[in-house]
Design an enzyme around this catalytic site. Structure first.
Site, PDB file in Angstrom:
ATOM      1  N   HIS A   1      50.307  40.527  38.193  1.00 26.18           N
ATOM      2  CA  HIS A   1      48.950  40.231  37.698  1.00 26.18           C
ATOM      3  C   HIS A   1      48.873  38.799  37.182  1.00 26.18           C
ATOM      4  O   HIS A   1      47.924  38.073  37.448  1.00 26.18           O
ATOM      5  CB  HIS A   1      48.574  41.178  36.537  1.00 26.18           C
ATOM      6  CG  HIS A   1      48.406  42.608  36.929  1.00 26.18           C
ATOM      7  ND1 HIS A   1      49.006  43.640  36.247  1.00 26.18           N
ATOM      8  CD2 HIS A   1      47.698  43.193  37.923  1.00 26.18           C
ATOM      9  CE1 HIS A   1      48.667  44.797  36.793  1.00 26.18           C
ATOM     10  NE2 HIS A   1      47.877  44.559  37.810  1.00 26.18           N
TER      11      HIS A   1
ATOM     12  N   LYS B   1      40.330  59.144  34.460  1.00 23.83           N
ATOM     13  CA  LYS B   1      41.687  58.664  34.706  1.00 23.83           C
ATOM     14  C   LYS B   1      42.532  58.749  33.431  1.00 23.83           C
ATOM     15  O   LYS B   1      42.016  58.513  32.333  1.00 23.83           O
ATOM     16  CB  LYS B   1      41.619  57.188  35.145  1.00 23.83           C
ATOM     17  CG  LYS B   1      42.228  56.919  36.514  1.00 23.83           C
ATOM     18  CD  LYS B   1      41.899  55.529  36.978  1.00 23.83           C
ATOM     19  CE  LYS B   1      43.121  54.810  37.490  1.00 23.83           C
ATOM     20  NZ  LYS B   1      42.774  53.503  38.085  1.00 23.83           N
TER      21      LYS B   1
ATOM     22  N   ARG C   1      49.225  43.039  47.913  1.00 26.84           N
ATOM     23  CA  ARG C   1      50.686  43.087  48.018  1.00 26.84           C
ATOM     24  C   ARG C   1      51.158  43.545  49.391  1.00 26.84           C
ATOM     25  O   ARG C   1      52.264  43.250  49.795  1.00 26.84           O
ATOM     26  CB  ARG C   1      51.249  44.088  46.993  1.00 26.84           C
ATOM     27  CG  ARG C   1      51.235  43.605  45.595  1.00 26.84           C
ATOM     28  CD  ARG C   1      51.364  44.755  44.621  1.00 26.84           C
ATOM     29  NE  ARG C   1      50.169  45.572  44.646  1.00 26.84           N
ATOM     30  CZ  ARG C   1      49.922  46.566  43.817  1.00 26.84           C
ATOM     31  NH1 ARG C   1      50.810  46.904  42.920  1.00 26.84           N
ATOM     32  NH2 ARG C   1      48.792  47.241  43.895  1.00 26.84           N
TER      33      ARG C   1
ATOM     34  N   SER D   1      52.131  48.249  38.179  1.00 22.81           N
ATOM     35  CA  SER D   1      52.054  48.849  36.838  1.00 22.81           C
ATOM     36  C   SER D   1      52.692  50.237  36.859  1.00 22.81           C
ATOM     37  O   SER D   1      53.356  50.637  35.897  1.00 22.81           O
ATOM     38  CB  SER D   1      50.598  48.980  36.388  1.00 22.81           C
ATOM     39  OG  SER D   1      49.994  47.723  36.290  1.00 22.81           O
TER      40      SER D   1
HETATM   41  P1  ADP Z   1      43.598  48.993  39.895  1.00 26.01           P
HETATM   42  O1  ADP Z   1      43.739  50.270  39.148  1.00 26.01           O
HETATM   43  O2  ADP Z   1      42.187  48.507  40.011  1.00 26.01           O
HETATM   44  O3  ADP Z   1      44.360  48.881  41.199  1.00 26.01           O
HETATM   45  P2  ADP Z   1      45.682  47.334  38.799  1.00 26.01           P
HETATM   46  O4  ADP Z   1      45.813  46.940  37.383  1.00 26.01           O
HETATM   47  O5  ADP Z   1      46.737  48.230  39.354  1.00 26.01           O
HETATM   48  O6  ADP Z   1      44.237  47.938  38.895  1.00 26.01           O
HETATM   49  O7  ADP Z   1      45.606  46.046  39.731  1.00 26.01           O
HETATM   50  C1  ADP Z   1      44.619  45.063  39.547  1.00 26.01           C
HETATM   51  C2  ADP Z   1      44.694  44.063  40.693  1.00 26.01           C
HETATM   52  O8  ADP Z   1      45.949  43.395  40.661  1.00 26.01           O
HETATM   53  C3  ADP Z   1      44.599  44.673  42.093  1.00 26.01           C
HETATM   54  O9  ADP Z   1      43.885  43.765  42.927  1.00 26.01           O
HETATM   55  C4  ADP Z   1      46.026  44.770  42.540  1.00 26.01           C
HETATM   56  O10 ADP Z   1      46.142  44.737  43.941  1.00 26.01           O
HETATM   57  C5  ADP Z   1      46.578  43.494  41.926  1.00 26.01           C
HETATM   58  N1  ADP Z   1      48.012  43.568  41.739  1.00 26.01           N
HETATM   59  C6  ADP Z   1      48.730  44.496  41.092  1.00 26.01           C
HETATM   60  N2  ADP Z   1      50.052  44.225  41.137  1.00 26.01           N
HETATM   61  C7  ADP Z   1      50.172  43.075  41.857  1.00 26.01           C
HETATM   62  C8  ADP Z   1      51.283  42.280  42.298  1.00 26.01           C
HETATM   63  N3  ADP Z   1      52.533  42.629  42.024  1.00 26.01           N
HETATM   64  N4  ADP Z   1      51.015  41.170  43.025  1.00 26.01           N
HETATM   65  C9  ADP Z   1      49.743  40.840  43.319  1.00 26.01           C
HETATM   66  N5  ADP Z   1      48.660  41.545  42.963  1.00 26.01           N
HETATM   67  C10 ADP Z   1      48.862  42.657  42.236  1.00 26.01           C
END
Ligand code: ADP
Length: 158
Positions: free
Chosen positions: A21, A45, A94, A131
């Site tokens: 992130h 959720k 990703r 996450s």
């Molecule tokens: P959501 O529940 O909306 O997927 P996340 O917090 O999991 O929320 O992810 C938010 C954004 O960050 C999404 O666009 C996700 O693809 C991106 N993201 C999460 N992990 C990574 C990573 N390791 N590299 C690049 N982008 C990421």
């Protein structure tokens, strides 16, 4: 029309915020004047960290950076982005799975409001970080320092 200040609306659960992130956020700040970290709240959720914990962690992490704002929202992402006068929505990709899912969302969001989504491909060294993986490690008391920003303070007792 381009407004004078460009703002990216970066929605996510950030449960918790990871190096993946952070990398997207920092790269976006090279292009946008401001990034809004928008924590989405979905009542159906279940989250590992409470909303208050996630707000505190992100506000603390970016307290010295005036170009980053932390907000929460519980309506449609595009409507929240519009409310915050976002130039674009920001998302990370990703994998091909992320791509398929995100393309669909971006198409819908654009058709609803004309707000475009800007994507950044994850840096290779972070593409395996999620996450959910960090949460799994936390459940088993495994150290997660190498997957989260150095200054991110996880709540005590986790
Ligand atoms: P959501 O529940 O909306 O997927 P996340 O917090 O999991 O929320 O992810 C938010 C954004 O960050 C999404 O666009 C996700 O693809 C991106 N993201 C999460 N992990 C990574 C990573 N390791 N590299 C690049 N982008 C990421």
């Amino acid at each position: 029309m381009k407004t004078s200040e460009t703002t990216a609306f970066y929605p996510g659960s950030f449960d918790p915020f990871t190096l993946g992130h952070e990398s997207i956020l920092l790269r976006a700040l090279q292009i946008f004047d401001k990034v809004i970290l928008a924590i989405g709240v979905n009542d159906s959720k279940h989250y590992y960290f409470t909303l208050e914990q996630r707000i505190d962690m992100l506000q603390d992490l970016y307290t010295d950076n005036p170009c980053v704002e932390v907000v929460t929202y519980s309506d449609l992402t595009v409507l929240a982005a519009q409310r915050h006068k976002a130039t674009a929505i920001l998302r990370g990709i990703r994998s091909a799975t992320d791509f398929e899912y995100e393309k669909n969302l971006a198409d819908i969001n654009r058709s609803l409001t004309h707000i475009d989504t800007v994507f950044f491909f994850s840096e290779p060294q972070y593409s395996h970080i999620s996450s959910s993986m960090v949460r799994e490690l936390l459940r088993y008391n495994y150290p997660v320092e190498s997957f989260i920003p150095q200054n991110l303070k996880l709540p005590k007792g986790i």
